[in-house]
Scaffold this active site. Structure first.
Site, short mmCIF file in Angstrom:
data_model
loop_
_atom_site.label_atom_id
_atom_site.label_comp_id
_atom_site.label_asym_id
_atom_site.label_seq_id
_atom_site.Cartn_x
_atom_site.Cartn_y
_atom_site.Cartn_z
N LYS A 22 0.84 -1.21 0.00
CA LYS A 22 0.00 0.00 0.00
C LYS A 22 0.87 1.26 0.00
O LYS A 22 0.63 2.20 -0.75
CB LYS A 22 -0.92 0.03 1.24
CG LYS A 22 -1.89 -1.15 1.32
CD LYS A 22 -2.86 -1.00 2.48
CE LYS A 22 -2.22 -1.00 3.86
NZ LYS A 22 -1.58 -2.27 4.24
N ARG A 97 -9.56 1.05 8.55
CA ARG A 97 -9.12 -0.28 8.94
C ARG A 97 -10.20 -1.03 9.71
O ARG A 97 -9.97 -2.18 10.10
CB ARG A 97 -7.90 -0.15 9.82
CG ARG A 97 -6.65 -0.83 9.21
CD ARG A 97 -5.53 -0.51 10.08
NE ARG A 97 -4.35 -1.24 10.03
CZ ARG A 97 -3.21 -0.77 9.52
NH1 ARG A 97 -3.18 0.36 8.88
NH2 ARG A 97 -2.11 -1.45 9.66
N ARG A 142 11.44 -6.58 5.30
CA ARG A 142 11.41 -5.12 5.12
C ARG A 142 12.44 -4.43 6.03
O ARG A 142 12.54 -4.71 7.21
CB ARG A 142 10.00 -4.61 5.45
CG ARG A 142 9.85 -3.12 5.31
CD ARG A 142 8.42 -2.71 5.09
NE ARG A 142 7.50 -3.14 6.13
CZ ARG A 142 6.17 -2.98 6.04
NH1 ARG A 142 5.63 -2.47 4.95
NH2 ARG A 142 5.39 -3.39 7.01
N ARG A 175 11.40 -2.26 11.40
CA ARG A 175 10.32 -1.71 12.23
C ARG A 175 10.00 -2.70 13.33
O ARG A 175 9.93 -3.91 13.08
CB ARG A 175 9.07 -1.55 11.35
CG ARG A 175 8.78 -0.12 11.02
CD ARG A 175 7.69 -0.03 10.01
NE ARG A 175 6.41 -0.56 10.47
CZ ARG A 175 5.30 -0.52 9.75
NH1 ARG A 175 5.31 0.02 8.54
NH2 ARG A 175 4.19 -1.01 10.20
N ARG A 186 -0.53 -8.86 13.64
CA ARG A 186 -1.06 -7.84 12.72
C ARG A 186 -1.90 -8.50 11.62
O ARG A 186 -2.92 -7.97 11.20
CB ARG A 186 0.09 -7.04 12.10
CG ARG A 186 0.73 -6.07 13.10
CD ARG A 186 2.04 -5.54 12.59
NE ARG A 186 1.90 -4.64 11.48
CZ ARG A 186 2.84 -4.45 10.55
NH1 ARG A 186 3.96 -5.12 10.60
NH2 ARG A 186 2.63 -3.60 9.58
P1 AMP Z 1 0.83 0.36 9.35
O1 AMP Z 1 2.09 1.14 9.18
O2 AMP Z 1 -0.28 0.84 8.46
O3 AMP Z 1 1.02 -1.14 9.24
O4 AMP Z 1 0.31 0.66 10.84
C1 AMP Z 1 1.11 0.35 11.97
C2 AMP Z 1 0.22 0.25 13.20
O5 AMP Z 1 -0.44 1.52 13.43
C3 AMP Z 1 -0.91 -0.74 13.10
O6 AMP Z 1 -0.49 -2.07 13.42
C4 AMP Z 1 -1.90 -0.19 14.13
O7 AMP Z 1 -1.47 -0.46 15.46
C5 AMP Z 1 -1.76 1.31 13.93
N1 AMP Z 1 -2.71 1.81 12.89
C6 AMP Z 1 -2.41 2.27 11.65
N2 AMP Z 1 -3.51 2.65 10.99
C7 AMP Z 1 -4.55 2.43 11.83
C8 AMP Z 1 -5.96 2.60 11.72
N3 AMP Z 1 -6.53 3.07 10.60
N4 AMP Z 1 -6.72 2.26 12.80
C9 AMP Z 1 -6.17 1.79 13.92
N5 AMP Z 1 -4.85 1.59 14.10
C10 AMP Z 1 -4.03 1.91 13.06
#
Ligand code: AMP
Length: 243
Positions: A22, A97, A142, A175, A186
């Site tokens: 994404k 999400r 990654r 990360r 996740r």
């Molecule tokens: P990402 O970088 O998109 O994988 O997001 C990393 C972490 O941020 C996720 O595992 C969630 O803990 C939190 N997060 C990101 N986007 C959202 C969202 N739209 N709603 C809730 N938590 C989020």
């Protein structure tokens, strides 16, 4: 490049599990259309780094691979979407999400965002689909540069020198939530809470599936094709508001 195209593209939502690409695809759209990428993960990580009240609250939840509360995330997104660089459209990466976030987004667009936009266009919703084993390799492989933000993958796009950024020589980092045990959580969270988002849009006939196993450029071309086709149809290729 972006200024040549200056078209109104409206909201674009990229759905898909962690590791589906994404972020990479969002960056391509930013380059092509000159609209902002809104990554809720990046915004939250920035808050954690700056130790804001939101960051302090989000940190533990993120470390466990769970989702931050809808209310906190929606407030954060509302603040970002009110900025004027979003007027021609934006690319949401990692939001919505949950089905509740998707419902909130529709209401926000209707009640607030479209007041400043030159056309009411519902989000283009793209779901990036990928085989589970590929996802695991993409996530666990990654690495990113803490200085310039460039993303590598030790399996598919390794740096020239092991663990060092090609661009600025910084040591690459993993990360914390890309570690295998958190990654599994996740992916479980995605299955439980984010698949319903695709169902939400699917019921309205608004989801387009794209095979994210294809080369990055092919995926990017397919997404851009959808955006351009809609712009042609709506006559929004050159928005008077922005020329
Ligand atoms: P990402 O970088 O998109 O994988 O997001 C990393 C972490 O941020 C996720 O595992 C969630 O803990 C939190 N997060 C990101 N986007 C959202 C969202 N739209 N709603 C809730 N938590 C989020």
């Amino acid at each position: 490049m972006a200024s040549e195209i200056a078209q109104y593209i409206g909201p674009v939502v990229l759905l898909g599990p962690p590791g589906a690409g994404k972020g990479t695809q969002a960056k391509r759209l930013v380059e092509r259309y000159g609209v902002p990428q809104i990554s809720t993960g990046d915004l939250l990580r920035d808050n954690v780094k700056r130790e804001t009240p939101l960051g302090v609250e989000a940190k533990c939840v993120m470390t466990r691979g769970e989702l931050v509360s809808d209310q906190l995330v929606c407030e954060m997104v509302a603040g970002r979407l009110r900025e004027t660089d979003c007027d021609r459209g934006f690319v949401l990466d990692g939001f919505p999400r949950t089905a509740a976030q998707a419902g909130w987004l529709d209401a926000f667009l209707e009640n607030e965002f479209f007041d400043n936009a030159c056309q009411k266009l519902p989000p283009i919703v793209v779901r990036l689909d990928l085989d589970y084993n590929q996802l695991v390799l993409r996530i666990t492989g990654r690495r990113s540069c803490p200085t310039c933000g460039r993303i590598y993958n030790v399996h598919f796009q390794p740096p020239c020198t092991d663990a060092i950024c090609d661009l600025d020589g910084s040591p690459l980092v993993t990360r914390s939530d890309d570690r295998e045990e958190v990654m599994k959580e996740r992916l479980n969270t995605y299955d439980a809470q984010t698949r319903p988002v695709a169902d939400y849009y699917g019921r309205q006939g608004r989801v387009v599936l794209v095979n994210a196993d294809q080369p990055m450029g092919v995926v990017a071309a397919q997404i851009a094709g959808m955006i351009d086709a809609r712009s042609l149809l709506q006559g929004t290729q050159a928005s008077p508001r922005h020329f």
